[in-house]
Scaffold this active site. Structure first.
Site, PDB file in Angstrom:
ATOM      1  N   HIS A  15       0.845  -1.197   0.000  1.00  0.00           N
ATOM      2  CA  HIS A  15       0.000   0.000   0.000  1.00  0.00           C
ATOM      3  C   HIS A  15       0.874   1.239   0.000  1.00  0.00           C
ATOM      4  CE1 HIS A  15       0.645  -1.328   4.172  1.00  0.00           C
ATOM      5  NE2 HIS A  15       0.543  -0.070   4.556  1.00  0.00           N
TER       6      HIS A  15
ATOM      7  N   HIS B 251       0.977   5.265   0.981  1.00  0.00           N
ATOM      8  CA  HIS B 251       0.361   6.339   1.762  1.00  0.00           C
ATOM      9  C   HIS B 251       0.495   7.648   0.981  1.00  0.00           C
ATOM     10  CE1 HIS B 251       0.454   4.041   5.675  1.00  0.00           C
ATOM     11  NE2 HIS B 251       1.418   3.399   5.019  1.00  0.00           N
TER      12      HIS B 251
END
Length: 453
Positions: free
Chosen positions: A415, A417
């Site tokens: 992922h 950010h």
């Protein structure tokens, strides 16, 4: 050196409990979150400060209690300052309070505006009186004090006073001695009128804020050296947890003697550590706070919650990780963008309002080392769109991308950010407090509205 590393419990996204794999001990002790980051404000029971006076033998001594947030009973640290107390160590007390502890500090009789006459004997009694104040039922109820978890700490002369208070008060759970001064050992250097004069003159500059004279203090050392023997006290507190921290460029030799005395007395929970710094820990404040808070975690494991999580770099993909469940619709998310390949949604514990996570819906890559370049390109293209939307929706002057692998990674699904930046505000990589769901939904709506095709 004996050191117990307490793994802090970090809140995962969505509050989900994910079973953590067994990991090897870190090569460097982790920095507690309380050292570098503020906690979330408790709206009903916020952190506060109380200033008051404690009556000791007819004299009123000044005291401050930094109270932790929350209505539950808090472990409490009593901190006793050195001679004369120029180094306040308030940063240490504030860090301890951020870790969920109450933290109390007193000024002995005859010091820094407190009534009465300063002496080593009076200072000993003042420390004991402060413990008695903390264990008074009225104060326990008013300030949410857990009387079974009271720790006494002290720096320099305060280390002696802490050991003395712990010896006198069996309700003290543990003791922290920070580069402590073994006052009684000073008698050995007073062997003549000339050495006595030298000792008096050496002490004179430090007596300015004290209601006493250096002559009186040197006389007390000569008269009561046996009572002021810290090695003896170190042996007497060895039946409870003790932390001893020495400064290599100052009192480390004394600390080693104190630790040896405690071990000889059968200490079963002694932590001994040394920092390469001076007596005031001038260039080791973060290290000092970290050592103390990690040690305090034996009384409250949540105290040492750390600034980073980690997962193995190499492992099988877990189909039940939080993000996989979001993709399948099993867990909710505040979405700002979604297509067939990529999903972007609000981080539940944002570093800054507007913090968004971007993930691949099709790839089962855990880290950057595993993702196919084509899948990565799709993720980054959406991260670019989200960054632009944050700028447009929030009026930002900047934002940053963070992508952790292994250390710092809390969910084993790659992922990215996308985090708003505020000019002049440092970015701390910590486990942040969960945001209000209403705020997350409102922020998601603003960013969605600004997303361009």
């Amino acid at each position: 050196m004996t050191r117990k590393l307490i793994a802090g419990a970090c809140a995962l996204l969505l509050g989900a409990l994910v079973a953590a794999p067994v990991l090897a001990e870190p090569k460097v002790a982790p920095t507690p979150r309380a050292v570098v980051a503020d906690p979330a404000r408790d709206k009903e029971h916020p952190a506060d400060m109380a200033a008051f006076q404690v009556d000791v033998a007819g004299s009123k001594i000044n005291a401050i209690l930094y109270t932790a947030s929350g209505e539950q009973p808090h472990p409490t640290l009593l901190f006793l300052h050195g001679f004369p107390g120029n180094e306040t160590n308030i940063d240490l007390l504030q860090a301890v309070r951020r870790a969920g502890w109450n933290a109390m500090r007193i000024n002995y009789r005859g010091s820094w505006g407190s009534q009465g006459r300063f002496s080593f004997e009076n200072a000993r009694a003042d420390g004991e009186a402060a413990v008695a104040w903390l264990t008074d039922p009225a104060n326990i109820a008013k300030y949410h004090i857990d009387p079974k978890r009271i720790v006494v700490a002290g720096h320099s002369m305060g280390g002696f006073m802490a050991a003395s208070a712990s010896t006198a008060r069996r309700d003290v759970a543990g003791t922290v001695l920070i580069d402590s001064w073994d006052i009684g050992k000073e008698k050995a250097g007073v062997t003549s009128d000339q050495t006595r004069k030298t000792a008096i003159e050496g002490m004179r500059p430090d007596t300015a804020p004290l209601a006493t004279t250096p002559e009186a203090l040197v006389a007390e050392i000569e008269r009561d050296a046996a009572k002021l023997d810290l090695e003896r006290l170190s042996a007497r507190i060895a039946d409870r947890p003790v932390l001893m921290i020495g400064a290599e460029f100052a009192g480390a030799p004394t600390t080693r003697k104190l630790a040896a005395a405690a071990r000889a007395a059968g200490a079963k929970d002694l932590t001994e550590t040394y920092l390469a710094t001076d007596h005031s820990f001038s260039d080791a404040r973060i290290a000092l706070e970290s050592e103390v808070i990690r040690w305090l975690a034996r009384f409250d494991p949540q105290s040492a919650a750390t600034v980073g999580t980690r997962i193995p770099l190499r492992a099988a993909y877990d189909d039940n990780n939080v993000f996989a469940r979001i993709i399948r619709g099993e867990l909710p998310a505040y979405k700002v963008y979604e297509d067939a390949d990529v999903l972007a949604f609000m981080d539940r514990a944002p570093m800054e309002p507007g913090h968004v996570l971007v993930i691949s819906k099709t790839s089962k890559a855990r880290t950057l080392l595993e993702i196919d370049p084509e899948d990565l390109a799709k993720v980054m293209a959406v991260a670019q769109k989200v960054g632009q939307a944050e700028v447009d929706a929030l009026g930002l002057e900047g934002f940053m991308l963070i992508q952790n692998n292994g250390i710092g990674q809390s969910v084993p699904h790659l992922h990215v950010h996308v985090i708003p930046r505020v000019a002049g505000k440092p970015a701390y990589l910590v486990e942040n407090a969960p945001a209000d769901p209403k705020d997350l939904e409102a922020m998601a709506a603003r960013i969605r509205a600004a997303m361009k095709p």
